[in-house]
Design a protein around this motif. Sequence first.
Motif, PDB file in Angstrom:
ATOM      1  N   LEU A 250       0.821  -1.208   0.000  1.00  0.00           N
ATOM      2  CA  LEU A 250       0.000   0.000   0.000  1.00  0.00           C
ATOM      3  C   LEU A 250       0.856   1.259   0.000  1.00  0.00           C
ATOM      4  O   LEU A 250       0.388   2.331  -0.379  1.00  0.00           O
ATOM      5  CB  LEU A 250      -0.935   0.003   1.223  1.00  0.00           C
ATOM      6  N   TRP A 251       2.091   1.132   0.449  1.00  0.00           N
ATOM      7  CA  TRP A 251       3.021   2.269   0.510  1.00  0.00           C
ATOM      8  C   TRP A 251       4.372   1.791   0.000  1.00  0.00           C
ATOM      9  O   TRP A 251       4.908   0.785   0.469  1.00  0.00           O
ATOM     10  CB  TRP A 251       3.139   2.769   1.950  1.00  0.00           C
ATOM     11  N   LYS A 252       4.911   2.478  -0.973  1.00  0.00           N
ATOM     12  CA  LYS A 252       6.164   2.054  -1.585  1.00  0.00           C
ATOM     13  C   LYS A 252       7.381   2.369  -0.732  1.00  0.00           C
ATOM     14  O   LYS A 252       8.430   1.744  -0.879  1.00  0.00           O
ATOM     15  CB  LYS A 252       6.319   2.715  -2.963  1.00  0.00           C
ATOM     16  N   ALA A 253       7.275   3.361   0.130  1.00  0.00           N
ATOM     17  CA  ALA A 253       8.381   3.714   1.034  1.00  0.00           C
ATOM     18  C   ALA A 253       9.681   3.903   0.266  1.00  0.00           C
ATOM     19  O   ALA A 253      10.723   3.339   0.616  1.00  0.00           O
ATOM     20  CB  ALA A 253       8.546   2.653   2.120  1.00  0.00           C
ATOM     21  N   ALA A 254       9.652   4.695  -0.790  1.00  0.00           N
ATOM     22  CA  ALA A 254      10.829   4.892  -1.629  1.00  0.00           C
ATOM     23  C   ALA A 254      11.920   5.629  -0.854  1.00  0.00           C
ATOM     24  O   ALA A 254      11.685   6.735  -0.350  1.00  0.00           O
ATOM     25  CB  ALA A 254      10.455   5.684  -2.875  1.00  0.00           C
ATOM     26  N   PRO A 255      13.120   5.065  -0.744  1.00  0.00           N
ATOM     27  CA  PRO A 255      14.201   5.737  -0.018  1.00  0.00           C
ATOM     28  C   PRO A 255      14.677   6.975  -0.775  1.00  0.00           C
ATOM     29  O   PRO A 255      14.914   6.905  -1.982  1.00  0.00           O
ATOM     30  CB  PRO A 255      15.315   4.687   0.048  1.00  0.00           C
ATOM     31  N   PRO A 256      14.828   8.108  -0.110  1.00  0.00           N
ATOM     32  CA  PRO A 256      15.402   9.274  -0.788  1.00  0.00           C
ATOM     33  C   PRO A 256      16.871   9.053  -1.084  1.00  0.00           C
ATOM     34  O   PRO A 256      17.546   8.278  -0.387  1.00  0.00           O
ATOM     35  CB  PRO A 256      15.202  10.403   0.225  1.00  0.00           C
ATOM     36  N   PRO A 257      17.404   9.710  -2.110  1.00  0.00           N
ATOM     37  CA  PRO A 257      18.842   9.579  -2.399  1.00  0.00           C
ATOM     38  C   PRO A 257      19.684  10.045  -1.220  1.00  0.00           C
ATOM     39  O   PRO A 257      19.282  10.925  -0.455  1.00  0.00           O
ATOM     40  CB  PRO A 257      19.038  10.499  -3.611  1.00  0.00           C
ATOM     41  N   ALA A 258      20.846   9.443  -1.071  1.00  0.00           N
ATOM     42  CA  ALA A 258      21.743   9.805   0.014  1.00  0.00           C
ATOM     43  C   ALA A 258      22.145  11.264  -0.071  1.00  0.00           C
ATOM     44  O   ALA A 258      22.460  11.766  -1.160  1.00  0.00           O
ATOM     45  CB  ALA A 258      22.980   8.913  -0.014  1.00  0.00           C
ATOM     46  N   ALA A 259      22.124  11.950   1.067  1.00  0.00           N
ATOM     47  CA  ALA A 259      22.538  13.357   1.099  1.00  0.00           C
ATOM     48  C   ALA A 259      24.051  13.457   0.888  1.00  0.00           C
ATOM     49  O   ALA A 259      24.811  12.538   1.230  1.00  0.00           O
ATOM     50  CB  ALA A 259      22.157  13.977   2.442  1.00  0.00           C
ATOM     51  N   THR A 260      24.461  14.575   0.336  1.00  0.00           N
ATOM     52  CA  THR A 260      25.896  14.808   0.103  1.00  0.00           C
ATOM     53  C   THR A 260      26.364  16.154   0.660  1.00  0.00           C
ATOM     54  O   THR A 260      27.549  16.319   0.958  1.00  0.00           O
ATOM     55  CB  THR A 260      26.211  14.764  -1.405  1.00  0.00           C
ATOM     56  N   ALA A 261      25.466  17.132   0.774  1.00  0.00           N
ATOM     57  CA  ALA A 261      25.856  18.472   1.213  1.00  0.00           C
ATOM     58  C   ALA A 261      25.977  18.526   2.735  1.00  0.00           C
ATOM     59  O   ALA A 261      25.108  18.006   3.454  1.00  0.00           O
ATOM     60  CB  ALA A 261      24.842  19.497   0.734  1.00  0.00           C
ATOM     61  N   ARG A 262      27.036  19.129   3.221  1.00  0.00           N
ATOM     62  CA  ARG A 262      27.205  19.302   4.676  1.00  0.00           C
ATOM     63  C   ARG A 262      26.238  20.370   5.161  1.00  0.00           C
ATOM     64  O   ARG A 262      26.036  21.396   4.490  1.00  0.00           O
ATOM     65  CB  ARG A 262      28.627  19.711   5.028  1.00  0.00           C
ATOM     66  N   PRO A 263      25.636  20.189   6.335  1.00  0.00           N
ATOM     67  CA  PRO A 263      24.741  21.222   6.876  1.00  0.00           C
ATOM     68  C   PRO A 263      25.513  22.473   7.251  1.00  0.00           C
ATOM     69  O   PRO A 263      26.662  22.397   7.708  1.00  0.00           O
ATOM     70  CB  PRO A 263      24.137  20.538   8.118  1.00  0.00           C
ATOM     71  N   ALA A 264      24.878  23.616   7.057  1.00  0.00           N
ATOM     72  CA  ALA A 264      25.525  24.878   7.381  1.00  0.00           C
ATOM     73  C   ALA A 264      25.728  25.025   8.884  1.00  0.00           C
ATOM     74  O   ALA A 264      26.659  25.716   9.341  1.00  0.00           O
ATOM     75  CB  ALA A 264      24.705  26.038   6.830  1.00  0.00           C
ATOM     76  N   ALA A 265      24.854  24.407   9.651  1.00  0.00           N
ATOM     77  CA  ALA A 265      24.947  24.484  11.112  1.00  0.00           C
ATOM     78  C   ALA A 265      24.355  23.212  11.699  1.00  0.00           C
ATOM     79  O   ALA A 265      23.466  22.597  11.109  1.00  0.00           O
ATOM     80  CB  ALA A 265      24.219  25.712  11.628  1.00  0.00           C
ATOM     81  N   PHE A 266      24.874  22.821  12.857  1.00  0.00           N
ATOM     82  CA  PHE A 266      24.339  21.655  13.558  1.00  0.00           C
ATOM     83  C   PHE A 266      24.741  21.768  15.026  1.00  0.00           C
ATOM     84  O   PHE A 266      25.609  22.566  15.391  1.00  0.00           O
ATOM     85  CB  PHE A 266      24.854  20.360  12.935  1.00  0.00           C
ATOM     86  N   ASP A 267      24.092  20.982  15.850  1.00  0.00           N
ATOM     87  CA  ASP A 267      24.349  21.046  17.283  1.00  0.00           C
ATOM     88  C   ASP A 267      25.661  20.361  17.648  1.00  0.00           C
ATOM     89  O   ASP A 267      25.990  19.309  17.105  1.00  0.00           O
ATOM     90  CB  ASP A 267      23.209  20.392  18.068  1.00  0.00           C
ATOM     91  N   VAL A 268      26.374  20.982  18.558  1.00  0.00           N
ATOM     92  CA  VAL A 268      27.621  20.400  19.054  1.00  0.00           C
ATOM     93  C   VAL A 268      27.578  20.262  20.576  1.00  0.00           C
ATOM     94  O   VAL A 268      28.537  19.835  21.174  1.00  0.00           O
ATOM     95  CB  VAL A 268      28.832  21.266  18.636  1.00  0.00           C
TER      96      VAL A 268
END
Length: 268
Positions: A250-268
């Motif tokens: 009922l749901w194909k659950a298609a995986p999105p392509p792997a990300a490649t871009a680094r996030p501009a900001a993230f928690d440290v």
Amino acid sequence: MTAGTKRNVLGVLVDATDYARATEAVVAAAHGRHPLALTALAVHGVMTGVLDPAHNARLNSFDVVTPDGQPVRWALNLLHGAGLTDRVYGPELTLRVLARFAGEGLPVYLYGSTEETLSRLLPALERKFPALKIAGVEPSKFRPMQPGEDVEIANRIKSSGARLVLVGLGCPRQEVFAYAMRPLLDMPLMAVGAAFDYHAGLLRNPPPWMQRAGLEWFWRLGLEPKRLWRRYVILNPAYLARLAAQKTGLWKAAPPPAATARPAAFDV
């Protein structure tokens, strides 16, 4: 791991793997000085990807994603006939990796959690692995990264001589951190979640029968009901419903392509 071990669980690519192969992947990356990002996902970790397509793409770029929870292992077996007889539980995988690193003289860097937790974790690890080399310890700042801070963190880790970073920031912050820092480091990063708290003696593991039955969530809920009730009461039924939809088509659950871009900001 290779692309051949990746399996689609609700659009998140999880490796049909075991402790031995996951451990070997980390050790090989450390010896070869290759970047590698590993995380162990239970239901909550999978659902963070399902509900956030950008995060799903990050997870699908990970080198190794182990089935941390029994329901994730069951999904691999149900959907893909993986034939897995055990999950690959983050805290247990951490111990197996540390045993190898202690035996082979490979230094480890601990990143994340609080100073209090780390102050209890260090002597516990030293008792369990007397030969383990701790190259550095750095608690979380519990805030977003400041400009250039990611490079400073990477430089501290590299200059310490570490060959592995254990990241204990909690899901999904630790996965974002590992994804963002992987291009800056020539070593594996393991997002190990609650392993810091378990091995520091701050959390108790459920009885083995509860772990085998996939009831660890119920144990955790009893220990921390105010913090975790939304996670389990809402996400567990949503996981089962989506799993049924994927299994029945009922749901194909298609995986999105792997990300490649680094996030501009993230928690440290």
